[in-house]
Design a protein around this motif. Structure first.
Motif, mmCIF file in Angstrom:
data_model
loop_
_atom_site.group_PDB
_atom_site.id
_atom_site.type_symbol
_atom_site.label_atom_id
_atom_site.label_comp_id
_atom_site.label_asym_id
_atom_site.label_seq_id
_atom_site.Cartn_x
_atom_site.Cartn_y
_atom_site.Cartn_z
ATOM 1 N N LEU A 1 21.397 -7.308 12.342
ATOM 2 C CA LEU A 1 21.947 -6.553 13.475
ATOM 3 C C LEU A 1 21.672 -7.217 14.824
ATOM 4 O O LEU A 1 22.353 -6.925 15.805
ATOM 5 C CB LEU A 1 21.365 -5.131 13.479
ATOM 6 N N ASP A 2 20.715 -8.100 14.895
ATOM 7 C CA ASP A 2 20.371 -8.761 16.152
ATOM 8 C C ASP A 2 21.443 -9.793 16.494
ATOM 9 O O ASP A 2 21.678 -10.732 15.725
ATOM 10 C CB ASP A 2 19.002 -9.434 16.006
ATOM 11 N N PRO A 3 22.113 -9.642 17.640
ATOM 12 C CA PRO A 3 23.167 -10.599 18.017
ATOM 13 C C PRO A 3 22.674 -12.046 18.016
ATOM 14 O O PRO A 3 23.425 -12.963 17.677
ATOM 15 C CB PRO A 3 23.573 -10.149 19.421
ATOM 16 N N VAL A 4 21.431 -12.254 18.418
ATOM 17 C CA VAL A 4 20.885 -13.619 18.449
ATOM 18 C C VAL A 4 20.828 -14.179 17.030
ATOM 19 O O VAL A 4 21.200 -15.326 16.766
ATOM 20 C CB VAL A 4 19.488 -13.629 19.094
ATOM 21 N N LYS A 5 20.364 -13.358 16.077
ATOM 22 C CA LYS A 5 20.279 -13.786 14.690
ATOM 23 C C LYS A 5 21.666 -14.034 14.096
ATOM 24 O O LYS A 5 21.868 -14.967 13.309
ATOM 25 C CB LYS A 5 19.553 -12.732 13.858
ATOM 26 N N VAL A 6 22.633 -13.162 14.463
ATOM 27 C CA VAL A 6 23.999 -13.341 13.992
ATOM 28 C C VAL A 6 24.546 -14.684 14.468
ATOM 29 O O VAL A 6 25.179 -15.429 13.722
ATOM 30 C CB VAL A 6 24.907 -12.187 14.454
ATOM 31 N N GLY A 7 24.276 -14.990 15.746
ATOM 32 C CA GLY A 7 24.732 -16.278 16.289
ATOM 33 C C GLY A 7 24.109 -17.449 15.546
ATOM 34 O O GLY A 7 24.783 -18.450 15.263
ATOM 35 N N GLU A 8 22.825 -17.333 15.228
ATOM 36 C CA GLU A 8 22.157 -18.403 14.491
ATOM 37 C C GLU A 8 22.799 -18.599 13.118
ATOM 38 O O GLU A 8 22.977 -19.733 12.659
ATOM 39 C CB GLU A 8 20.669 -18.069 14.329
#
Length: 271
Positions: free
Chosen positions: A207-214
């Motif tokens: 759910l974390d946008p940063v993690k999704v981007g990674e």
């Protein structure tokens, strides 16, 4: 009527001779000293003889019981010799129709039905797990208790999910045996709920946008097969399971172009 004392007093002669009891039952005494029970009867006017065993392995009482059984079959319109032959054939067939034989036949059927290689590989693995315990057993004789012991051995090793799947696989084999007239029941059905159900462990959603981007950047940088990379890149846009995505690409590559959305590898209902 004969008595045991009379039978024990009989002596061999130069030629075979008969000593009658009742209802067609008699003892055939051979020159070699063998004492053989026989029963004589008529079926549709034809005289027949049937062996009932050797004395004293088969006692006088047992021979009379077998004679009565043959007479009951006659009264029911059956030929005792034909009934015995049929029983012998069925027993021999049952002895050869083991769990392993039926399982192999079922897996061959799966192959003809074009099941996925992974599915066939898992089926063979399940078959091999059961092989040491019940693979050699006539499938019609396997009890629920025998099957449960096999499943419990796997469960005691901590493989709870595998034990449940193994019960399901064995159930398919037994159902196939019943459908092909080689078994009367499916012992796996009785064992529903007998095994420990493992607690399902759900994976946390990303759910974390940063993690999704990674994750998306990692997909773009994937260095394996290009087909895999494209499938991974498509997945976030179409929200399909991996199997559905793979089959969609496979169907699209073999089928005709989608007339509704030219240039799009999926139909509208998959978007």
């Amino acid at each position: 009527m004969l008595t045991t004392v009379q039978i024990n007093a009989l002596k061999p002669r130069e030629k075979p001779y008969k000593v009658a009891d009742e209802k067609g039952l008699y003892l055939l005494v051979s020159p070699s000293g063998s004492y053989l029970w026989r029963v004589k009867f008529r079926f549709h006017g034809i005289e027949k003889k049937m062996a009932l065993g050797r004395y004293p392995d088969v006692s006088l009482k047992e021979a009379r019981k077998k004679c009565d059984e043959a007479r009951e079959q006659l009264s029911g319109g059956q030929d005792p010799l034909a009934v015995r032959l049929q029983a012998k054939v069925e027993a021999e067939l049952a002895a050869r129709t083991t769990f392993r034989v039926v399982a192999d036949e079922f897996i061959e059927k799966m192959e003809r039905e074009a099941k996925a290689p992974a599915t066939l590989k898992k089926a063979r693995w399940f078959r091999d797990l059961l092989d040491p315990s019940i693979g050699h057993r006539p499938i019609a004789d396997i009890t629920a208790h025998e099957l449960l012991q096999s499943l419990k051995r796997l469960e005691r090793k901590g493989h709870h999910e595998s034990a449940i799947r193994l019960r399901s696989f064995s159930g398919r084999i037994f159902r196939y045996a019943v459908a092909t007239l080689r078994a009367q029941h499916n012992p796996a059905d009785i064992l529903r709920g007998a095994l420990t159900t493992p607690k399902v462990k759900h994976h946390a959603a990303l759910l974390d946008p940063v993690k999704v981007g990674e994750l998306l950047r990692a997909i773009d940088g994937y260095g394996g097969k290009i087909e895999t990379r494209i499938a991974l890149q498509l997945a976030p846009h179409v929200y399909l399971r991996p199997g559905e995505l793979r089959k969609g690409v496979k169907r699209r590559s073999k089928g005709t172009p989608d007339r509704r959305r030219r240039g799009t590898p999926f139909s509208d209902n998959m978007m």
